[in-house]
Design a protein around this motif. Sequence first.
Motif, PDB file in Angstrom:
ATOM      1  N   LYS A   1      12.876  -4.045  -2.589  1.00 58.82           N
ATOM      2  CA  LYS A   1      12.292  -3.451  -3.788  1.00 58.82           C
ATOM      3  C   LYS A   1      10.996  -4.148  -4.189  1.00 58.82           C
ATOM      4  O   LYS A   1      10.942  -4.891  -5.180  1.00 58.82           O
ATOM      5  CB  LYS A   1      13.304  -3.494  -4.948  1.00 58.82           C
ATOM      6  CG  LYS A   1      14.626  -2.809  -4.634  1.00 58.82           C
ATOM      7  CD  LYS A   1      15.242  -2.280  -5.904  1.00 58.82           C
ATOM      8  CE  LYS A   1      16.637  -2.799  -6.127  1.00 58.82           C
ATOM      9  NZ  LYS A   1      17.288  -2.100  -7.237  1.00 58.82           N
ATOM     10  N   CYS A   2       9.972  -3.956  -3.399  1.00 59.15           N
ATOM     11  CA  CYS A   2       8.641  -4.439  -3.760  1.00 59.15           C
ATOM     12  C   CYS A   2       7.625  -3.603  -2.991  1.00 59.15           C
ATOM     13  O   CYS A   2       8.002  -2.725  -2.205  1.00 59.15           O
ATOM     14  CB  CYS A   2       8.474  -5.925  -3.444  1.00 59.15           C
ATOM     15  SG  CYS A   2       8.470  -6.331  -1.709  1.00 59.15           S
ATOM     16  N   SER A   3       6.368  -3.873  -3.227  1.00 62.35           N
ATOM     17  CA  SER A   3       5.251  -3.176  -2.573  1.00 62.35           C
ATOM     18  C   SER A   3       5.501  -1.675  -2.416  1.00 62.35           C
ATOM     19  O   SER A   3       5.742  -1.002  -3.402  1.00 62.35           O
ATOM     20  CB  SER A   3       4.865  -3.874  -1.244  1.00 62.35           C
ATOM     21  OG  SER A   3       5.979  -4.304  -0.528  1.00 62.35           O
ATOM     22  N   ILE A   4       5.482  -1.129  -1.212  1.00 60.55           N
ATOM     23  CA  ILE A   4       5.546   0.335  -1.089  1.00 60.55           C
ATOM     24  C   ILE A   4       6.876   0.915  -1.578  1.00 60.55           C
ATOM     25  O   ILE A   4       6.897   2.030  -2.112  1.00 60.55           O
ATOM     26  CB  ILE A   4       5.234   0.780   0.370  1.00 60.55           C
ATOM     27  CG1 ILE A   4       3.718   0.671   0.611  1.00 60.55           C
ATOM     28  CG2 ILE A   4       5.709   2.221   0.630  1.00 60.55           C
ATOM     29  CD1 ILE A   4       3.235   1.107   1.982  1.00 60.55           C
ATOM     30  N   THR A   5       7.968   0.170  -1.441  1.00 61.15           N
ATOM     31  CA  THR A   5       9.244   0.759  -1.897  1.00 61.15           C
ATOM     32  C   THR A   5       9.338   0.790  -3.436  1.00 61.15           C
ATOM     33  O   THR A   5      10.260   1.380  -3.992  1.00 61.15           O
ATOM     34  CB  THR A   5      10.492   0.086  -1.274  1.00 61.15           C
ATOM     35  OG1 THR A   5      10.532  -1.278  -1.665  1.00 61.15           O
ATOM     36  CG2 THR A   5      10.494   0.217   0.230  1.00 61.15           C
ATOM     37  N   ILE A   6       8.399   0.156  -4.121  1.00 61.59           N
ATOM     38  CA  ILE A   6       8.241   0.351  -5.570  1.00 61.59           C
ATOM     39  C   ILE A   6       7.143   1.382  -5.836  1.00 61.59           C
ATOM     40  O   ILE A   6       7.311   2.314  -6.631  1.00 61.59           O
ATOM     41  CB  ILE A   6       7.869  -0.979  -6.273  1.00 61.59           C
ATOM     42  CG1 ILE A   6       9.006  -1.979  -6.207  1.00 61.59           C
ATOM     43  CG2 ILE A   6       7.369  -0.715  -7.684  1.00 61.59           C
ATOM     44  CD1 ILE A   6       9.744  -2.246  -7.470  1.00 61.59           C
ATOM     45  N   ALA A   7       5.988   1.206  -5.175  1.00 61.39           N
ATOM     46  CA  ALA A   7       4.812   2.033  -5.503  1.00 61.39           C
ATOM     47  C   ALA A   7       5.065   3.518  -5.235  1.00 61.39           C
ATOM     48  O   ALA A   7       4.740   4.365  -6.065  1.00 61.39           O
ATOM     49  CB  ALA A   7       3.591   1.546  -4.720  1.00 61.39           C
TER      50      ALA A   7
ATOM     51  N   PHE B   1      14.776  -0.619 -11.078  1.00 60.09           N
ATOM     52  CA  PHE B   1      13.803   0.337 -11.627  1.00 60.09           C
ATOM     53  C   PHE B   1      14.258   1.785 -11.441  1.00 60.09           C
ATOM     54  O   PHE B   1      13.803   2.678 -12.143  1.00 60.09           O
ATOM     55  CB  PHE B   1      12.415   0.130 -10.998  1.00 60.09           C
ATOM     56  CG  PHE B   1      12.297   0.628  -9.586  1.00 60.09           C
ATOM     57  CD1 PHE B   1      12.803  -0.093  -8.524  1.00 60.09           C
ATOM     58  CD2 PHE B   1      11.680   1.845  -9.321  1.00 60.09           C
ATOM     59  CE1 PHE B   1      12.713   0.376  -7.222  1.00 60.09           C
ATOM     60  CE2 PHE B   1      11.577   2.326  -8.015  1.00 60.09           C
ATOM     61  CZ  PHE B   1      12.105   1.583  -6.971  1.00 60.09           C
ATOM     62  N   GLU B   2      15.192   2.000 -10.515  1.00 61.39           N
ATOM     63  CA  GLU B   2      15.694   3.367 -10.287  1.00 61.39           C
ATOM     64  C   GLU B   2      16.352   3.916 -11.555  1.00 61.39           C
ATOM     65  O   GLU B   2      16.315   5.118 -11.808  1.00 61.39           O
ATOM     66  CB  GLU B   2      16.706   3.375  -9.133  1.00 61.39           C
ATOM     67  CG  GLU B   2      16.165   2.875  -7.791  1.00 61.39           C
ATOM     68  CD  GLU B   2      16.251   1.368  -7.608  1.00 61.39           C
ATOM     69  OE1 GLU B   2      16.436   0.632  -8.617  1.00 61.39           O
ATOM     70  OE2 GLU B   2      16.121   0.897  -6.467  1.00 61.39           O
TER      71      GLU B   2
END
Length: 277
Positions: A15-21, A264-265
């Motif tokens: 859960k960071c970078s592209i998997t958040i953006a 964040f989901e």
Amino acid sequence: MKRILTVQDISCLGKCSITIALPTLSAMGVETVILPTAVLSTHTMFKNFTVKDLTDQLIPIAEHWKSENVQFDAIYTGYLGSAEEIEIAKRIFDMFGGDDTLIFVDPVMGDNGKLYPAFDMQYAALNAGLCGYADIIVPNITEACLMTGTEYRETYERDYITDLLRKLAALGPEVSVLTGVSLSPGKTGVMGYERKNDRFFQYQNDRVDAAYHGTGDLFSSSCVGAIMRGKTLEESMQIAADYTAHTIRVTLDNPAKPWYGVDFEKTLPDLIRALEK
Ligand code: PXL
């Protein structure tokens, strides 16, 4: 619909970078094009992660888009894996930049006074150069210190932050926003500086005593997403700061929370509601 390009790694788990953006920007109603700089099994706070570097793919992918006449309303860069990838990010700005394309740089490279494991001071200097291409930069205090040769402090007065913001402005961006800034006890938030109008602005939330991985990416994604949805810079910063703080609180309330990222989901619907206000 606005179209954004985001350039950063894929950490498959974490859960960071592209998997958040990507999920955040898509949920906000912004078409999101990704340029993955590397595929990692997890983010670099795990032990024994694997990395497949994608540097040699970046320009061929970008050239294909160019041949299709693709245009972007914004380009948002986050974690880039190497010095060479910073140079490629600059080329991408040259290829797709222009008056109608917002360049948003999050110079991801460290936190809590330290560089992340993959980086050194040369990388920090190159990131400072990348910030010179940006309309908006959003470093945390650690990253700002590394890029401006400033001593990192855990406790500080307002002057330390305004001085840091002026030094960031000297790197070239129109707007610098420092994240993780505490301007009074029990509070945390952001402080920004707009060079053109020599103007500081700030926004503070109640401090939540927890640090989670990926919250910088959540702030950046929701901030640039709100700008794409027509909010002003200051409104966007507030929406992003509130959303990040809210998500940390919700994560803390989950007894089964994973150690490596935020929930964040669960809070994305609240972000969408905030956009509608
Ligand atoms: O959240 C920033 C980030 C992005 N990508 C990778 C990371 C980190 C922070 O450690 O390791 C691979």
